[in-house]
Scaffold this active site. Structure first.
Site, PDB file in Angstrom:
ATOM      1  N   THR A   1       6.336   0.821   1.950  1.00 57.59           N
ATOM      2  CA  THR A   1       7.343   1.618   2.660  1.00 57.59           C
ATOM      3  C   THR A   1       6.601   2.582   3.569  1.00 57.59           C
ATOM      4  O   THR A   1       5.884   3.469   3.086  1.00 57.59           O
ATOM      5  CB  THR A   1       8.222   2.426   1.669  1.00 57.59           C
ATOM      6  OG1 THR A   1       8.806   1.523   0.739  1.00 57.59           O
ATOM      7  CG2 THR A   1       9.309   3.171   2.415  1.00 57.59           C
TER       8      THR A   1
ATOM      9  N   LYS B   1      15.207   0.573   4.636  1.00 58.79           N
ATOM     10  CA  LYS B   1      14.631   1.008   3.357  1.00 58.79           C
ATOM     11  C   LYS B   1      14.717   2.538   3.230  1.00 58.79           C
ATOM     12  O   LYS B   1      15.006   3.081   2.155  1.00 58.79           O
ATOM     13  CB  LYS B   1      13.173   0.523   3.283  1.00 58.79           C
ATOM     14  CG  LYS B   1      12.340   1.120   2.178  1.00 58.79           C
ATOM     15  CD  LYS B   1      12.771   0.678   0.797  1.00 58.79           C
ATOM     16  CE  LYS B   1      11.908   1.373  -0.264  1.00 58.79           C
ATOM     17  NZ  LYS B   1      12.422   1.180  -1.608  1.00 58.79           N
TER      18      LYS B   1
ATOM     19  N   LYS C   1       7.363  11.249   0.196  1.00 60.57           N
ATOM     20  CA  LYS C   1       6.944  10.608   1.450  1.00 60.57           C
ATOM     21  C   LYS C   1       8.143   9.946   2.136  1.00 60.57           C
ATOM     22  O   LYS C   1       8.374  10.135   3.328  1.00 60.57           O
ATOM     23  CB  LYS C   1       5.878   9.543   1.139  1.00 60.57           C
ATOM     24  CG  LYS C   1       5.537   8.630   2.301  1.00 60.57           C
ATOM     25  CD  LYS C   1       4.965   7.289   1.834  1.00 60.57           C
ATOM     26  CE  LYS C   1       5.928   6.481   1.024  1.00 60.57           C
ATOM     27  NZ  LYS C   1       5.678   5.067   0.867  1.00 60.57           N
TER      28      LYS C   1
ATOM     29  N   LEU D   1       0.838  -1.206   0.000  1.00 61.37           N
ATOM     30  CA  LEU D   1       0.000   0.000   0.000  1.00 61.37           C
ATOM     31  C   LEU D   1       0.869   1.251   0.000  1.00 61.37           C
ATOM     32  O   LEU D   1       2.065   1.188   0.296  1.00 61.37           O
ATOM     33  CB  LEU D   1      -0.915  -0.045   1.230  1.00 61.37           C
ATOM     34  CG  LEU D   1      -1.880  -1.242   1.227  1.00 61.37           C
ATOM     35  CD1 LEU D   1      -2.440  -1.520   2.614  1.00 61.37           C
ATOM     36  CD2 LEU D   1      -3.005  -0.999   0.226  1.00 61.37           C
ATOM     37  N   PRO D   2       0.266   2.411  -0.318  1.00 60.13           N
ATOM     38  CA  PRO D   2       1.096   3.608  -0.480  1.00 60.13           C
ATOM     39  C   PRO D   2       1.848   4.058   0.781  1.00 60.13           C
ATOM     40  O   PRO D   2       3.059   4.277   0.725  1.00 60.13           O
ATOM     41  CB  PRO D   2       0.095   4.681  -0.926  1.00 60.13           C
ATOM     42  CG  PRO D   2      -1.043   3.926  -1.526  1.00 60.13           C
ATOM     43  CD  PRO D   2      -1.118   2.633  -0.756  1.00 60.13           C
TER      44      PRO D   2
HETATM   45  P1  NAD Z   1       0.727   2.645  -6.270  1.00 55.65           P
HETATM   46  O1  NAD Z   1       0.143   3.956  -5.882  1.00 55.65           O
HETATM   47  O2  NAD Z   1       0.996   2.335  -7.702  1.00 55.65           O
HETATM   48  O3  NAD Z   1      -0.198   1.444  -5.707  1.00 55.65           O
HETATM   49  C1  NAD Z   1      -0.833   1.459  -4.470  1.00 55.65           C
HETATM   50  C2  NAD Z   1      -2.117   0.670  -4.630  1.00 55.65           C
HETATM   51  O4  NAD Z   1      -2.754   0.558  -3.356  1.00 55.65           O
HETATM   52  C3  NAD Z   1      -3.132   1.360  -5.557  1.00 55.65           C
HETATM   53  O5  NAD Z   1      -3.495   0.460  -6.592  1.00 55.65           O
HETATM   54  C4  NAD Z   1      -4.313   1.696  -4.634  1.00 55.65           C
HETATM   55  O6  NAD Z   1      -5.554   1.605  -5.277  1.00 55.65           O
HETATM   56  C5  NAD Z   1      -4.143   0.626  -3.569  1.00 55.65           C
HETATM   57  N1  NAD Z   1      -4.810   0.941  -2.313  1.00 55.65           N
HETATM   58  C6  NAD Z   1      -4.752   2.075  -1.574  1.00 55.65           C
HETATM   59  N2  NAD Z   1      -5.491   1.954  -0.463  1.00 55.65           N
HETATM   60  C7  NAD Z   1      -6.027   0.698  -0.486  1.00 55.65           C
HETATM   61  C8  NAD Z   1      -6.889  -0.030   0.385  1.00 55.65           C
HETATM   62  N3  NAD Z   1      -7.345   0.503   1.507  1.00 55.65           N
HETATM   63  N4  NAD Z   1      -7.219  -1.281   0.038  1.00 55.65           N
HETATM   64  C9  NAD Z   1      -6.749  -1.850  -1.108  1.00 55.65           C
HETATM   65  N5  NAD Z   1      -5.938  -1.215  -1.977  1.00 55.65           N
HETATM   66  C10 NAD Z   1      -5.597   0.051  -1.662  1.00 55.65           C
HETATM   67  O7  NAD Z   1       2.060   2.508  -5.392  1.00 55.65           O
HETATM   68  P2  NAD Z   1       3.321   1.564  -5.684  1.00 55.65           P
HETATM   69  O8  NAD Z   1       4.248   2.265  -6.586  1.00 55.65           O
HETATM   70  O9  NAD Z   1       2.828   0.186  -6.022  1.00 55.65           O
HETATM   71  O10 NAD Z   1       3.982   1.559  -4.230  1.00 55.65           O
HETATM   72  C11 NAD Z   1       3.454   0.811  -3.148  1.00 55.65           C
HETATM   73  C12 NAD Z   1       4.432   0.904  -1.998  1.00 55.65           C
HETATM   74  O11 NAD Z   1       5.713   0.379  -2.423  1.00 55.65           O
HETATM   75  C13 NAD Z   1       4.692   2.332  -1.493  1.00 55.65           C
HETATM   76  O12 NAD Z   1       4.832   2.320  -0.101  1.00 55.65           O
HETATM   77  C14 NAD Z   1       6.001   2.698  -2.187  1.00 55.65           C
HETATM   78  O13 NAD Z   1       6.709   3.682  -1.430  1.00 55.65           O
HETATM   79  C15 NAD Z   1       6.703   1.362  -2.219  1.00 55.65           C
HETATM   80  N6  NAD Z   1       7.696   1.172  -3.294  1.00 55.65           N
HETATM   81  C16 NAD Z   1       7.422   1.561  -4.578  1.00 55.65           C
HETATM   82  C17 NAD Z   1       8.387   1.349  -5.571  1.00 55.65           C
HETATM   83  C18 NAD Z   1       8.151   1.750  -7.012  1.00 55.65           C
HETATM   84  O14 NAD Z   1       9.113   1.743  -7.786  1.00 55.65           O
HETATM   85  N7  NAD Z   1       6.931   2.101  -7.409  1.00 55.65           N
HETATM   86  C19 NAD Z   1       9.604   0.743  -5.248  1.00 55.65           C
HETATM   87  C20 NAD Z   1       9.825   0.334  -3.949  1.00 55.65           C
HETATM   88  C21 NAD Z   1       8.858   0.547  -2.978  1.00 55.65           C
END
Ligand code: NAD
Length: 296
Positions: A96, A171, A246, A65-66
């Site tokens: 994260t 991280k 964030k 999740l975000p």
């Molecule tokens: P994203 O915004 O693409 O995806 C997050 C998903 O969570 C969305 O599809 C949203 O609809 C869903 N969501 C939000 N609230 C929800 C709920 N209550 N129930 C169900 N689903 C829900 O984000 P991301 O890029 O996939 O990143 C996710 C996490 O991973 C973050 O914490 C980010 O910091 C971390 N991260 C991202 C990357 C990257 O390259 N994108 C790399 C490493 C870590």
């Protein structure tokens, strides 16, 4: 093979859940976005109508999740997922989030007799798709060993950093360095281009010289340098600017009280904040280069 609930199917969670399904696990997937669920169902997962529905009969629950508020919102409270997860299941949060938040959810899981690890990842969307992520784990050795076969279907490196929350601290250290390096790389390429250099040749030189990094070699911020980098598709997909913002905020918070100065992390945080106010918050974080690119 395990019965796995996967909550949060965005840029990272989507391909991670797909890899679990492809590896033969029975994945029940939930996201607030129906489109995100459909993409994972196409890869072999089953759609769930809610997080609680996904967790029915689950042996392992994974969330991606975000931010802290989403993770606490999903797991905690009377209607929270921890109250619904079957006894004995293992909980893995790969989002994260703030270390304190990870500790809070892990403690609440422990009260319910559930083992939980924080397992944030590194490797970006390309790593999520290829199944080559690095997992950065906090929690007990026993819980990590239970998680290992599942993590191995999504990644190739696993580091145990310590107790609950330690994965998140590590991280944040990684992402603070990454945020600084990406901004510095963009600034350097912008300078070269302003002097008439070809950004591709400049990047190829940097990639085998002393400034080489993931920002130069894999996620180059200059459009057209690397075909598969977000910069070459309008900065779509990838790791959102506001997610980096964030993480730099979390790193700054983590520095408070330690006596460790983080001047570059703080400067980078302000650069990503400026990029966000310029309207680029939803773009890949490498779009921070736009702050230093000369207008044509
Ligand atoms: P994203 O915004 O693409 O995806 C997050 C998903 O969570 C969305 O599809 C949203 O609809 C869903 N969501 C939000 N609230 C929800 C709920 N209550 N129930 C169900 N689903 C829900 O984000 P991301 O890029 O996939 O990143 C996710 C996490 O991973 C973050 O914490 C980010 O910091 C971390 N991260 C991202 C990357 C990257 O390259 N994108 C790399 C490493 C870590």
């Amino acid at each position: 093979m395990s019965r796995i609930a996967f909550i949060g199917l965005g840029n990272m969670g989507g391909p991670m859940a797909a890899n679990l399904a492809k590896a033969g696990h029975a994945v029940r997937a939930f996201d607030l976005s129906a489109e995100a669920v459909a993409a994972v169902v196409a890869a072999g997962a089953t759609a769930a109508g809610s997080a609680a529905d996904a967790a029915t009969d689950a042996e392992v629950v994974i969330s991606m999740l975000p931010a802290s508020r989403h993770v606490e919102g999903v797991y905690l409270g009377e209607d929270g997922l921890l109250a619904k997860i079957p006894a004995g299941a293992l909980v893995i949060d790969s989002s994260t989030i703030a270390p304190a938040s990870a500790q809070k959810v892990a403690a609440a899981a422990a009260v319910r007799g559930l083992q939980m690890i924080d397992a944030p990842v590194s490797g970006g969307t390309a790593g999520a798709q290829a199944g080559t992520l690095t997992f950065i784990v906090g929690g007990s050795v026993e819980a990590l060993e239970r998680a290992r076969p599942v993590l191995e279907a999504m990644g190739k490196n696993i580091f145990h950093m310590g107790d609950a929350g330690a994965g998140q601290v590590a991280k944040l250290c990684n992402n603070m360095a990454l945020g600084v390096i990406m901004a510095a790389t963009g600034e350097a390429i912008a300078l070269g281009v302003a002097h008439g250099l070809d950004p591709k040749v400049l990047s190829q030189m940097m990639a085998v010289s002393t400034s080489r990094s993931w920002a130069t070699e894999v996620c180059n911020p200059w459009p057209g340098v690397l075909e598969n980098a977000p910069a070459s598709r309008g900065y779509s997909g990838g790791f959102g600017n506001d997610l980096m913002l964030k993480d730099l905020g979390l790193a700054a918070e983590a520095a408070v009280g330690t006596g460790v100065p983080v001047p570059l992390g703080e400067l980078a945080r302000n650069l990503y904040a400026l990029n966000s106010t310029a309207g680029n918050g939803g773009l890949d974080f490498s779009s921070v280069v736009k702050l230093t690119q000369r207008r044509q």
